[in-house]
Design an enzyme around this catalytic site. Structure first.
Site, PDB file in Angstrom:
ATOM      1  N   THR A  10       0.839  -1.200   0.000  1.00 26.13           N
ATOM      2  CA  THR A  10       0.000   0.000   0.000  1.00 26.13           C
ATOM      3  C   THR A  10       0.872   1.247   0.000  1.00 26.13           C
ATOM      4  OG1 THR A  10      -1.889   1.083   1.078  1.00 26.13           O
ATOM      5  CG2 THR A  10      -0.158   0.258   2.513  1.00 26.13           C
ATOM      6  N   HIS A  14      -2.564   6.433   5.925  1.00 24.08           N
ATOM      7  CA  HIS A  14      -3.388   6.090   7.091  1.00 24.08           C
ATOM      8  C   HIS A  14      -3.186   4.622   7.475  1.00 24.08           C
ATOM      9  CE1 HIS A  14      -5.641   9.827   7.206  1.00 24.08           C
ATOM     10  NE2 HIS A  14      -5.911   9.709   5.916  1.00 24.08           N
ATOM     11  N   ASP A  71      -6.909  -6.788   2.030  1.00 19.91           N
ATOM     12  CA  ASP A  71      -8.081  -6.270   1.349  1.00 19.91           C
ATOM     13  C   ASP A  71      -9.146  -6.164   2.415  1.00 19.91           C
ATOM     14  OD1 ASP A  71      -9.398  -5.187  -0.853  1.00 19.91           O
ATOM     15  OD2 ASP A  71     -10.398  -7.073  -1.291  1.00 19.91           O
ATOM     16  N   PHE A 150     -10.874   7.369   7.687  1.00 16.11           N
ATOM     17  CA  PHE A 150     -10.936   7.405   6.221  1.00 16.11           C
ATOM     18  C   PHE A 150     -11.975   6.395   5.751  1.00 16.11           C
ATOM     19  CE2 PHE A 150      -7.661   4.508   7.606  1.00 16.11           C
ATOM     20  CZ  PHE A 150      -7.774   3.395   6.800  1.00 16.11           C
ATOM     21  N   TYR A 152     -15.249   4.591   4.860  1.00 14.53           N
ATOM     22  CA  TYR A 152     -16.624   4.642   5.355  1.00 14.53           C
ATOM     23  C   TYR A 152     -16.708   4.975   6.852  1.00 14.53           C
ATOM     24  CZ  TYR A 152     -17.791   2.432   0.895  1.00 14.53           C
ATOM     25  OH  TYR A 152     -17.936   2.162  -0.442  1.00 14.53           O
ATOM     26  N   ASP A 153     -15.585   5.324   7.463  1.00 12.46           N
ATOM     27  CA  ASP A 153     -15.553   5.598   8.909  1.00 12.46           C
ATOM     28  C   ASP A 153     -16.627   6.576   9.386  1.00 12.46           C
ATOM     29  OD1 ASP A 153     -13.453   3.834   9.048  1.00 12.46           O
ATOM     30  OD2 ASP A 153     -11.941   5.318   9.613  1.00 12.46           O
ATOM     31  N   HIS A 178     -11.323  -3.738  12.489  1.00 15.82           N
ATOM     32  CA  HIS A 178     -11.142  -4.989  11.748  1.00 15.82           C
ATOM     33  C   HIS A 178      -9.689  -5.185  11.340  1.00 15.82           C
ATOM     34  CE1 HIS A 178     -11.893  -1.593   9.176  1.00 15.82           C
ATOM     35  NE2 HIS A 178     -11.517  -2.251   8.101  1.00 15.82           N
ATOM     36  N   ARG A 179      -9.049  -4.104  10.880  1.00 16.69           N
ATOM     37  CA  ARG A 179      -7.646  -4.192  10.477  1.00 16.69           C
ATOM     38  C   ARG A 179      -6.779  -4.452  11.698  1.00 16.69           C
ATOM     39  NH1 ARG A 179      -7.493  -0.006   7.740  1.00 16.69           N
ATOM     40  NH2 ARG A 179      -7.970  -1.024   5.789  1.00 16.69           N
TER      41      ARG A 179
END
Length: 193
Positions: A10, A14, A71, A150, A152-153, A178-179
């Site tokens: 990536t 962020h 992803d 960032f 859909y937060d 989730h991340r």
């Protein structure tokens, strides 16, 4: 533990900050720029796992590095899992404002606002492939709230909370996202190596 260097597939600042904060100092996370990769890595899979794996396979074949790719996406029950793997380009563009607008438009006045963020990480380390997954349940609200974060937060409130990810501090979000869940699983795995 020896210091591990991993390339994260990536250039999203962020995501890099979020992941580096979770894994700590024992693991050095490099961006695509750090290895002089400016390619648009394909994401043509039908699942989060396929897309994450495509990223690591690409970097291994082209650069021969230990790396990981993720992803992530938002799955909304009332929309049969949409936007899912198309979360970043839901409106046909990578414009998150348009993506959020489309999501809110499709949900309309639906009572069912149940949703989850999901992340799958593909790790390639010393010739082996590993996968880690994280998810957080929540709901989609009717209008944006908050300036942080960032994607859909601004429209996602995790279960057990009364504010969106975009209203939380980075530390608060990183402790439950989730991340964060998927990265923590990866970090725990790496600690044992």
């Amino acid at each position: 533990m020896k210091k591990i260097e991993l390339v994260f597939a990536t250039n999203n600042a962020h995501k890099l900050e979020e992941v580096q904060a979770i894994v700590g100092e024992k693991i050095r996370i490099k961006s695509l720029r750090d290895i002089d990769c400016h390619d648009d890595i394909p994401e043509t899979g039908d699942t989060f796992q396929e897309n994450a794996r495509q990223k690591t396979d690409y970097l291994v074949q082209k650069y021969g590095v230990n790396c990981f790719g993720d992803d992530s996406g938002l799955e909304v029950d009332a929309l049969h899992g949409e936007p899912g793997v198309y979360s970043a380009r839901y409106s046909g563009t990578r414009d998150m404002e348009k993506n959020i607008d489309l999501l809110l438009e499709k949900l309309g006045d639906s009572e069912d606002r149940k949703a989850r963020f999901r992340t799958v990480i593909s790790l390639y380390l010393d010739g082996e492939q590993y996968f880690f997954e994280g998810a957080i349940e929540g709901k989609i609200i009717h209008e944006r709230k908050g300036e942080k974060g960032f994607g859909y937060d601004p429209v996602f409130i995790p279960d057990g909370y009364d504010k969106t990810f975009a209203e939380m501090s980075a530390e608060e979000k990183n402790s439950i996202s989730h991340r964060a869940i998927a990265v923590s699983k990866m970090a725990e795995f790496l600690k044992d190596i």
